[in-house]
Design a protein around this motif. Sequence first.
Motif, PDB file in Angstrom:
ATOM      1  N   ALA A   1       0.736  -1.188   0.242  1.00 53.14           N
ATOM      2  CA  ALA A   1      -0.140   0.421  -0.075  1.00 53.14           C
ATOM      3  C   ALA A   1       0.723   1.562  -0.269  1.00 53.14           C
ATOM      4  O   ALA A   1       1.010   2.691  -0.709  1.00 53.14           O
ATOM      5  N   ALA A   2       1.697   1.086   0.701  1.00 51.52           N
ATOM      6  CA  ALA A   2       2.535   2.734   1.271  1.00 51.52           C
ATOM      7  C   ALA A   2       3.623   2.595  -0.417  1.00 51.52           C
ATOM      8  O   ALA A   2       3.572   3.774  -0.828  1.00 51.52           O
ATOM      9  N   SER A   3       3.555   1.725  -1.718  1.00 55.73           N
ATOM     10  CA  SER A   3       4.328   1.595  -2.289  1.00 55.73           C
ATOM     11  C   SER A   3       3.608   2.341  -3.507  1.00 55.73           C
ATOM     12  O   SER A   3       3.951   2.928  -4.450  1.00 55.73           O
ATOM     13  N   VAL A   4       2.366   1.876  -3.270  1.00 61.99           N
ATOM     14  CA  VAL A   4       1.017   3.180  -4.155  1.00 61.99           C
ATOM     15  C   VAL A   4       0.724   3.698  -4.396  1.00 61.99           C
ATOM     16  O   VAL A   4       1.022   4.610  -5.362  1.00 61.99           O
ATOM     17  N   SER A   5       0.740   4.078  -3.072  1.00 67.39           N
ATOM     18  CA  SER A   5       0.363   5.378  -2.546  1.00 67.39           C
ATOM     19  C   SER A   5       1.960   6.596  -2.844  1.00 67.39           C
ATOM     20  O   SER A   5       1.361   7.388  -3.651  1.00 67.39           O
ATOM     21  N   GLU A   6       3.176   6.150  -3.475  1.00 72.35           N
ATOM     22  CA  GLU A   6       4.439   6.855  -3.663  1.00 72.35           C
ATOM     23  C   GLU A   6       3.827   7.197  -5.234  1.00 72.35           C
ATOM     24  O   GLU A   6       4.786   7.175  -5.871  1.00 72.35           O
ATOM     25  N   ARG A   7       3.293   5.933  -5.651  1.00 72.58           N
ATOM     26  CA  ARG A   7       3.694   6.052  -7.152  1.00 72.58           C
ATOM     27  C   ARG A   7       2.432   6.961  -7.947  1.00 72.58           C
ATOM     28  O   ARG A   7       1.688   7.209  -7.075  1.00 72.58           O
ATOM     29  N   GLU A   8       2.500   7.638  -9.109  1.00 65.41           N
ATOM     30  CA  GLU A   8       1.711   8.283  -9.218  1.00 65.41           C
ATOM     31  C   GLU A   8       1.227   7.795 -10.057  1.00 65.41           C
ATOM     32  O   GLU A   8       0.795   7.512 -10.950  1.00 65.41           O
ATOM     33  N   ARG A   9      -0.652   8.876  -9.904  1.00 70.86           N
ATOM     34  CA  ARG A   9      -1.806   8.692 -10.315  1.00 70.86           C
ATOM     35  C   ARG A   9      -2.028   8.273 -11.921  1.00 70.86           C
ATOM     36  O   ARG A   9      -1.456  10.269 -11.964  1.00 70.86           O
ATOM     37  N   LEU A  10      -1.929   8.149 -13.595  1.00 69.15           N
ATOM     38  CA  LEU A  10      -2.169   8.751 -13.935  1.00 69.15           C
ATOM     39  C   LEU A  10      -3.461   9.512 -14.326  1.00 69.15           C
ATOM     40  O   LEU A  10      -4.815   8.749 -14.224  1.00 69.15           O
ATOM     41  N   ALA A  11      -3.615  10.416 -15.026  1.00 66.87           N
ATOM     42  CA  ALA A  11      -5.060  10.739 -15.542  1.00 66.87           C
ATOM     43  C   ALA A  11      -5.012  10.747 -17.244  1.00 66.87           C
ATOM     44  O   ALA A  11      -4.404  10.438 -17.446  1.00 66.87           O
ATOM     45  N   THR A  12      -6.729  11.043 -17.037  1.00 65.80           N
ATOM     46  CA  THR A  12      -6.902  10.513 -18.536  1.00 65.80           C
ATOM     47  C   THR A  12      -7.294  12.149 -18.902  1.00 65.80           C
ATOM     48  O   THR A  12      -7.381  12.571 -18.535  1.00 65.80           O
ATOM     49  N   PRO A  13      -7.637  11.612 -20.197  1.00 68.46           N
ATOM     50  CA  PRO A  13      -7.632  13.044 -20.787  1.00 68.46           C
ATOM     51  C   PRO A  13      -9.136  13.675 -19.902  1.00 68.46           C
ATOM     52  O   PRO A  13      -8.842  15.030 -20.113  1.00 68.46           O
ATOM     53  N   ALA A  14      -9.987  13.301 -19.803  1.00 67.17           N
ATOM     54  CA  ALA A  14     -11.151  13.913 -19.572  1.00 67.17           C
ATOM     55  C   ALA A  14     -10.756  14.730 -18.228  1.00 67.17           C
ATOM     56  O   ALA A  14     -11.107  15.791 -17.361  1.00 67.17           O
ATOM     57  N   ASP A  15     -10.058  13.997 -17.044  1.00 70.66           N
ATOM     58  CA  ASP A  15      -9.153  14.774 -16.233  1.00 70.66           C
ATOM     59  C   ASP A  15      -9.275  15.898 -16.605  1.00 70.66           C
ATOM     60  O   ASP A  15      -8.481  16.812 -15.941  1.00 70.66           O
ATOM     61  N   VAL A  16      -7.644  15.866 -17.128  1.00 72.40           N
ATOM     62  CA  VAL A  16      -7.013  16.740 -17.366  1.00 72.40           C
ATOM     63  C   VAL A  16      -7.211  18.219 -18.327  1.00 72.40           C
ATOM     64  O   VAL A  16      -7.050  19.352 -18.189  1.00 72.40           O
ATOM     65  N   ALA A  17      -8.815  17.289 -19.536  1.00 75.54           N
ATOM     66  CA  ALA A  17      -9.486  18.967 -19.717  1.00 75.54           C
ATOM     67  C   ALA A  17     -10.146  19.751 -19.035  1.00 75.54           C
ATOM     68  O   ALA A  17     -10.395  21.068 -19.074  1.00 75.54           O
ATOM     69  N   ALA A  18     -11.284  19.026 -17.501  1.00 70.58           N
ATOM     70  CA  ALA A  18     -11.440  19.269 -16.925  1.00 70.58           C
ATOM     71  C   ALA A  18     -10.266  20.554 -15.975  1.00 70.58           C
ATOM     72  O   ALA A  18     -10.993  21.440 -15.244  1.00 70.58           O
ATOM     73  N   TYR A  19      -9.343  19.721 -15.401  1.00 69.50           N
ATOM     74  CA  TYR A  19      -8.406  21.042 -14.871  1.00 69.50           C
ATOM     75  C   TYR A  19      -7.479  21.701 -15.622  1.00 69.50           C
ATOM     76  O   TYR A  19      -7.668  23.144 -14.922  1.00 69.50           O
ATOM     77  N   LEU A  20      -7.763  21.757 -17.055  1.00 69.34           N
ATOM     78  CA  LEU A  20      -7.699  23.372 -17.808  1.00 69.34           C
ATOM     79  C   LEU A  20      -8.745  23.578 -18.294  1.00 69.34           C
ATOM     80  O   LEU A  20      -8.729  25.186 -18.964  1.00 69.34           O
ATOM     81  N   GLN A  21     -10.044  23.241 -17.998  1.00 73.89           N
ATOM     82  CA  GLN A  21     -10.912  23.768 -18.621  1.00 73.89           C
ATOM     83  C   GLN A  21     -11.002  23.844 -20.344  1.00 73.89           C
ATOM     84  O   GLN A  21     -11.517  24.859 -20.698  1.00 73.89           O
ATOM     85  N   THR A  22     -10.816  22.875 -20.483  1.00 72.10           N
ATOM     86  CA  THR A  22     -11.591  22.936 -22.003  1.00 72.10           C
ATOM     87  C   THR A  22     -11.534  21.519 -21.980  1.00 72.10           C
ATOM     88  O   THR A  22     -11.920  21.094 -21.270  1.00 72.10           O
TER      89      THR A  22
END
Length: 73
Positions: free
Chosen positions: A10-31
Amino acid sequence: MTRSNRSAQAASVSERERLATPADVAAYLQTSVDGLSQLRYRRQGPPFVKVGQRVLYRWSDVHSWVADRVRAN
């Protein structure tokens, strides 16, 4: 699996970065997802990762890409 092994996993999983989908990134960038796709096509968008046919983004790359575009004026 022992309890200590689960905790270590669990610790090693939390240390890894979660990957984002294009929908996640588009929402973040407001596009739109299509707008993000166009940025990717023109090689003007944030760096991305291809996993098979899927396009994914590392949040650290997205945040760095945004930070590089901060303008004073």
